[in-house]
Scaffold this active site. Structure first.
Site, mmCIF file in Angstrom:
data_model
loop_
_atom_site.group_PDB
_atom_site.id
_atom_site.type_symbol
_atom_site.label_atom_id
_atom_site.label_comp_id
_atom_site.label_asym_id
_atom_site.label_seq_id
_atom_site.Cartn_x
_atom_site.Cartn_y
_atom_site.Cartn_z
ATOM 1 C CD GLU A 15 101.786 15.713 22.411
ATOM 2 O OE1 GLU A 15 102.342 15.179 21.429
ATOM 3 O OE2 GLU A 15 101.890 15.272 23.573
ATOM 4 C CG HIS B 268 104.727 13.072 19.944
ATOM 5 N ND1 HIS B 268 103.787 12.577 20.818
ATOM 6 C CD2 HIS B 268 105.080 12.037 19.146
ATOM 7 C CE1 HIS B 268 103.580 11.294 20.563
ATOM 8 N NE2 HIS B 268 104.360 10.942 19.550
ATOM 9 C CD GLU C 113 108.085 15.310 22.028
ATOM 10 O OE1 GLU C 113 107.179 16.181 22.037
ATOM 11 O OE2 GLU C 113 107.915 14.142 22.414
ATOM 12 C CG HIS D 181 100.341 12.141 23.223
ATOM 13 N ND1 HIS D 181 101.699 12.234 23.444
ATOM 14 C CD2 HIS D 181 99.995 10.882 23.603
ATOM 15 C CE1 HIS D 181 102.157 11.102 23.946
ATOM 16 N NE2 HIS D 181 101.127 10.265 24.048
#
Length: 372
Positions: free
Chosen positions: A168, A255, A331, A165
């Site tokens: 990010e 991410h 994350e 993504h």
């Protein structure tokens, strides 16, 4: 006064920029997609003026909860990025400013340009243990870059991918920290136990275009791993081909999360063959990472999927299912780490870089554990 975003990774649309310093903007959607949230733009010609910026469509963004308790990032030199007071009310993201400089850049998170990406590859490519490999080309014609670290022993294949993504950007700051450590000479022990395959940026087209979540064709790459094609998602197709050639004993997919102000890991508990052995692998890695880095925690994160309910379009689920390996999604926050806040920087590139080193040090412990 001018507002510009026609540069690498830029994203904003001007609705109105009045002489009174009232600036009304909209975030541009990803191409062929309804996703949007990433912004990055420059305001020039406003030295000493009282200005207020309104991002009018923030409430319709992909993750509007990400704007609650959020503080925008500002920079005068695009090197030092600092947080600035921001409000999110009635679906509008707003901040006031009056800076004594001719130009100021604003961004959702600290940008990581494609130019910096290539500088990073050039540094890594000079290391004697590293080989830079182009897996192929994206839809916009950019190379999809793979870095292979090996001592020539042909040891266990471990993969790390980042920035599926593109908005990010903390994921590529993490990767820069990993690569600098791998080239420092401090990683010799780890490289004696595995071959490392790293894709520092899985989505160069989305990165350059200023997308939040998709590639040039509007595809969310982390939902393409069960049906990747050269027509719509060559980035995933090419990476999977390379994984089939090498095998995969470990995968970490890096991410960022818009809403949760914590660092955490999501596993593949939703796979139909998830069992106690798989849980023991995951628990070992998580426990060791908590001990290795104070920014990492396990209390807050995504609830695990029920067994048999995994989304096989996601990289970790598909790879763990095909290769029988430990595969995890790391994350990091866009905001700050609520457990250890930094008033000036929030969650910063430097903390991303330190977390990367911890993750690789724990990978070595995992390889030594007998669980791998």
């Amino acid at each position: 006064m001018r507002i510009d975003a026609e540069f690498d990774g830029g994203n904003i649309e001007v609705v109105e920029a009045g002489d009174a310093g009232d600036i009304r903007l909209r975030i541009r959607k990803d191409n062929l997609s309804d996703f949007y949230q990433w912004f990055y733009f420059r305001v020039s010609g406003a030295r000493g003026e009282e200005c207020v910026i309104h991002i009018l469509n923030a409430g319709g963004a992909a993750y509007p909860g990400g704007f609650r308790d959020y503080r925008v990032l500002c920079s005068f030199d695009r090197v030092d990025w600092f947080r600035h007071p921001t409000r999110f009310e009635d679906g509008v993201l707003r901040w006031d400013f009056n800076f004594d400089c001719d130009a100021v850049w604003f961004a959702y998170y600290v940008p990581f340009s494609m130019e910096r990406h290539h500088d990073m590859l050039a540094r890594a490519g000079r290391d004697s243990n590293c080989r830079l490999i182009s897996l192929g080309r994206t839809l916009d014609g950019q190379p999809l870059d793979l870095l292979h670290f090996s001592t020539g022993e042909g040891r266990r294949p471990c993969w790390v991918i980042a920035r599926q993504h593109p908005g990010e950007t903390m994921a590529e700051w993490w990767m820069e920290g990993a690569l600098d450590w791998l080239c420092s000479g401090e990683a010799d022990s780890l490289l004696g136990k595995c071959d490392l395959y790293l894709v520092p940026n899985m989505n160069p087209d989305g990165s350059r275009r200023g997308h939040l979540r998709t590639n040039a064709a509007g595809r969310n790459l982390n939902r393409e791993w069960d049906a990747a094609s050269m027509e719509h998602s060559p980035e995933v197709f090419l990476a999977q081909q390379a994984m089939e050639r090498t095998g995969v004993d470990f995968l970490l997919d890096v991410h960022g999360d818009e809403a949760l102000p914590y660092c955490f890991i999501a596993g593949t508990e939703g796979l139909s063959d998830w069992d106690e052995a798989n849980q023991a692998r995951l628990d070992f890695y998580l426990t060791k990472l908590v001990a290795a880095n104070a920014d990492f925690q396990t209390r807050y994160g995504y609830p695990p999927n029920k067994r048999g309910k995994a989304n096989m379009g996601m990289s970790t689920n598909q790879t763990a299912g095909r290769h029988g390996c430990l595969a995890m999604t790391l994350e990091m926050p866009f905001k700050d780490n609520a457990n250890a806040p930094d008033e000036r920087h929030g969650w910063s590139p430097e903390r991303c870089r330190r977390l990367a080193v911890s993750c690789l040090e724990v990978l070595e412990k995992y390889l030594d554990s007998g669980l791998a």
